[in-house]
Design a protein around this motif. Structure first.
Motif, PDB file in Angstrom:
ATOM      1  N   THR A 128      -3.003   2.115  15.719  1.00 23.64           N
ATOM      2  CA  THR A 128      -3.821   0.918  15.725  1.00 23.64           C
ATOM      3  C   THR A 128      -2.887  -0.290  15.712  1.00 23.64           C
ATOM      4  O   THR A 128      -1.827  -0.251  15.107  1.00 23.64           O
ATOM      5  CB  THR A 128      -4.724   0.865  14.486  1.00 23.64           C
ATOM      6  OG1 THR A 128      -3.953   1.279  13.369  1.00 23.64           O
ATOM      7  CG2 THR A 128      -5.927   1.753  14.645  1.00 23.64           C
ATOM      8  N   VAL A 129      -3.315  -1.338  16.388  1.00 22.10           N
ATOM      9  CA  VAL A 129      -2.479  -2.531  16.454  1.00 22.10           C
ATOM     10  C   VAL A 129      -2.531  -3.238  15.102  1.00 22.10           C
ATOM     11  O   VAL A 129      -3.609  -3.543  14.598  1.00 22.10           O
ATOM     12  CB  VAL A 129      -3.001  -3.478  17.550  1.00 22.10           C
ATOM     13  CG1 VAL A 129      -2.034  -4.634  17.748  1.00 22.10           C
ATOM     14  CG2 VAL A 129      -3.219  -2.716  18.840  1.00 22.10           C
ATOM     15  N   THR A 130      -1.384  -3.455  14.514  1.00 23.16           N
ATOM     16  CA  THR A 130      -1.367  -4.194  13.255  1.00 23.16           C
ATOM     17  C   THR A 130      -0.718  -5.548  13.497  1.00 23.16           C
ATOM     18  O   THR A 130       0.208  -5.672  14.288  1.00 23.16           O
ATOM     19  CB  THR A 130      -0.595  -3.453  12.163  1.00 23.16           C
ATOM     20  OG1 THR A 130       0.709  -3.185  12.657  1.00 23.16           O
ATOM     21  CG2 THR A 130      -1.262  -2.159  11.788  1.00 23.16           C
ATOM     22  N   GLU A 131      -1.240  -6.533  12.814  1.00 20.02           N
ATOM     23  CA  GLU A 131      -0.741  -7.888  13.012  1.00 20.02           C
ATOM     24  C   GLU A 131      -0.289  -8.501  11.705  1.00 20.02           C
ATOM     25  O   GLU A 131      -1.076  -9.097  10.982  1.00 20.02           O
ATOM     26  CB  GLU A 131      -1.849  -8.762  13.591  1.00 20.02           C
ATOM     27  CG  GLU A 131      -2.193  -8.438  15.009  1.00 20.02           C
ATOM     28  CD  GLU A 131      -3.163  -9.453  15.562  1.00 20.02           C
ATOM     29  OE1 GLU A 131      -4.092  -9.839  14.834  1.00 20.02           O
ATOM     30  OE2 GLU A 131      -2.971  -9.868  16.705  1.00 20.02           O
TER      31      GLU A 131
END
Lengths: 163, 506
Positions: free
Chosen positions: A80-83
């Motif tokens: 999952t894209v984490t920011e």
């Protein structure tokens, strides 16, 4: 060393760091003769240090296992894209909100915080609808402030709007 | 008992309290249904509303939230195939396929009706067992309380998801944080750094609001902007008689439901594990005992029945240690404990003697809330489905504001607002490190209880530790705690644990 192991090691070091800090503070608690107010914190500190040490060591021993299992499962779930940046912005906003809550007051700060936080959290690909956000922010802030003031006898800091 | 219960119903059946409870059940269902929101959060955020209410109204609202939120998880489990709460994980296994086959309404109907039956069953069990337990607990002294606190902590720390080292660390850290403030017995200031607000230690509610609600907002910031939002499936309520399933199906599922109810109740009573475990456990058992186990996972209503009966039966189970010993079994009852304390009520064996009518008001409120849940959840379904679509980036900031209000409302000081921020960051750190939050919370709550009773016990026996092992009840619990750690170590060393072990660890 695999990334998973590095992560476990970091966690172990953080655990150990917190434990040692607690140990030092526990040592400064007055007492330390027989069973007194310092006994339980000292015992806890020792237990924490032991567990932190176990976690740190396990990061090294798990090395072989992790390497094996990674070759067995090539199809891992999509990452999952984490920011981290959004997290920092959010934390900054919350911090600002709490700092200014006293001097500026709940109604104004809540409206500002909500508006900015809506913008920061707007999902990628969604349009930022400024007017809608302002309306939601102001209405929510006002409703909560008045509801608690009038119905639940809770005086939130009024700050600049002290009327 | 009957006249006390009658009094309880008398108190609940006032327009004021009934309206509050209707609202509470509805809000609870929403919190249960929206993934990411939980029963714990629902109770935490609504606590400030109850500050000015009397204990009867306040506690009725809180238990209504609890009942609604425990059941609400099934809506998203069936419609979105995402469990709204961990207690509905097993509902997805069969609820999801049923939805795909166009039998969504049937799955929801079955889930809601058996949720209701599970709740009612467990509350009746609570009403009969709790007073007896309280009588036994009356004779408990410091030795017993210390042993029970240690036992509960060991159980929750070793059974939480993830590694045992992290679970134990989280629990111990929770106790460590609870030692901040004025020490029991000789009133020495510990870890206050001269800050007068810290003399009383951190408030239990700020710790929980921070760890559960604030941490959740920070967590959304990390992934929320890229999350794929799944659309809730639509269900048609046309031509639906009753609750969407036949009497024959109902009768067929009764043995399964009774078994699952018992599992849910028993697991709920144990401290540390609750509905999150019992729904999986009863699903596994139901599948094993079924005539056609191969149909499970492909849309057998038995799967929904097992999961939903068990998780709701946990309500009565979890209330037992809370009401009779003052020990919360899971995080939701932990925050209920906070609610009790705010209204000046100390749960424990004396509660049944000193506050008898109030205890039965709570029982009555639980029963009434379950009936409300049954009808509201099924017939208000379309409204709840709409609410599933409220965007998270609007919802969570508002929740954060409510957290701030709740923290400030505790004692009208900004210090508590700073505390929730601190624990929010800590909670986010826990998530990142794969460390379970529940042991930390239970450690924080049970820590002072364990320490105070240890010190008292030692004073009674002139500093002799042996008295903890010569007292039969205390020795049993301490022995069980030790045996449990050893068993967990053994199963960790063994390559594969049994089905039970795996279910407990998930």
């Amino acid at each position: 060393m695999t990334t998973a192991n590095k992560k476990e090691l970091t966690i172990g070091v953080a655990m150990l760091g917190a434990s040692i800090a607690y140990l030092v503070m526990a040592y400064r608690v007055p007492g330390h003769d027989g069973i007194d107010a310092a006994t339980v914190p000292t015992l806890l500190a020792i237990l924490l240090c032991l567990l932190g040490l176990l976690q740190t060591l396990s990061a090294f021993t798990r090395h072989a296992q992790a390497a094996e299992s990674s070759s067995d499962t090539p199809d891992q779930p999509k990452p999952t894209v984490t920011e981290p940046l959004t997290v920092l912005k959010t934390l900054g906003l919350i911090l600002l909100y709490v700092v200014l809550l006293g001097p500026v007051g709940f109604p104004i700060m809540t409206a500002i915080y909500l508006y900015l936080q809506f913008i920061v959290l707007t999902p990628v690909g969604h349009k930022i609808r400024h007017l809608l956000y302002v309306v939601i922010a102001v209405v929510t802030s006002g409703v909560i402030y008045l509801l608690f003031r009038e119905a639940f006898d809770l005086l939130l800091p009024a700050g600049l709007l002290n009327f | 008992m009957l006249d006390l219960l009658q009094q309880g119903f008398g108190a609940v059946f006032s327009l004021n309290i009934m309206l509050l409870m209707l609202g509470g059940v509805a809000v609870g269902i929403v919190f249960g249904a929206v993934p990411g929101l939980s029963a714990t959060m629902a109770v935490a955020l609504c606590l400030p509303l109850t500050f000015t209410m009397g204990p009867q109204a306040g506690l009725s609202l809180l238990v209504a939230l609890f009942v609604g939120a425990t059941s609400g998880g099934l809506i998203s489990a069936i419609l979105l195939k995402i469990p709204g709460t961990p207690s509905s994980i097993a509902t997805v296994f069969d609820g999801g396929p049923l939805m795909e086959q166009g039998l969504g309404v049937k799955a929801l109907g079955v889930g809601i009706v058996f949720s209701f039956l599970g709740t009612i069953f467990s509350i009746i069990a609570l009403m009969f067992i709790a007073p007896q337990l309280a009588k036994v607990a009356l004779s408990f002294g410091p030795h017993e309380y210390f042993a029970i606190a240690v036992f509960s902590l060991t159980l929750i720390a070793t059974l939480s998801a993830g590694s045992m080292v992290k679970g134990l660390f989280a629990g111990t850290l929770g106790i460590a944080v609870s030692t901040v403030g004025i020490a029991p017995v000789e009133a020495v200031r510990r870890f206050t750094f001269g800050v007068s607000e810290l003399n009383g230690g951190f408030s239990m509610l700020t710790v929980m609001i921070g760890m559960f609600a604030v941490a959740e907002v920070i967590k959304l910031a990390e992934t929320g902007r890229h999350a794929v939002r799944s659309k809730a499936g639509s269900v048609s309520m046309k031509d639906i008689k009753g609750f969407g399933f036949s009497l024959k199906e109902f009768r067929q599922e009764l043995p399964n439901a009774s078994r699952s109810g018992l599992i849910g109740l028993a697991v709920g009573i144990l401290p540390g594990i609750g509905a999150g475990t019992s729904n999986l456990l009863s699903y596994i058992v139901a599948k094993k005992r079924a005539k056609q186990p191969e149909t499970y996972g492909k849309g057998n209503i038995g799967g929904v029945v097992a999961s939903e009966t068990a998780n709701n039966a946990g309500i009565g189970g979890a209330m037992m240690p809370l009401m009779t010993l003052g020990i919360p079994g899971d995080t939701t009852t932990a925050i209920l404990l906070g609610g009790f304390l705010i209204h000046g009520i100390q749960p424990g064996p004396l509660l049944f003697i000193s506050q008898g009518p109030l205890v039965y008001t709570i029982f009555a409120a639980l029963l009434v809330a379950s009936v409300m849940m049954l009808f509201m959840e099924f017939y208000g379904l379309r409204l709840f489905i709409k609410l599933l679509d409220v965007p998270k980036h609007i919802l969570l900031p508002i929740i954060l504001v409510l957290c701030v209000v709740g923290a400030f409302g505790l004692s009208s000081r900004l210090f508590d607002v700073w505390s929730i921020l601190l624990f929010g960051v800590l909670g986010y750190g826990f998530v990142k490190a794969g460390m379970p939050v529940a042991p930390f919370i239970i450690g924080f709550i049970l820590g002072p209880m364990a320490e105070t009773n240890l010190r008292r016990g030692l004073m009674l026996s002139d500093g002799n530790f042996a008295s903890f092992f010569t007292n039969p009840i205390a020795a049993t619990f301490l022995g069980l705690a030790l045996a449990f750690v050893l068993w967990q170590l053994y199963s960790a060393v063994r390559p594969r644990g049994g089905v039970l072990g795996q279910a407990l660890r998930t």
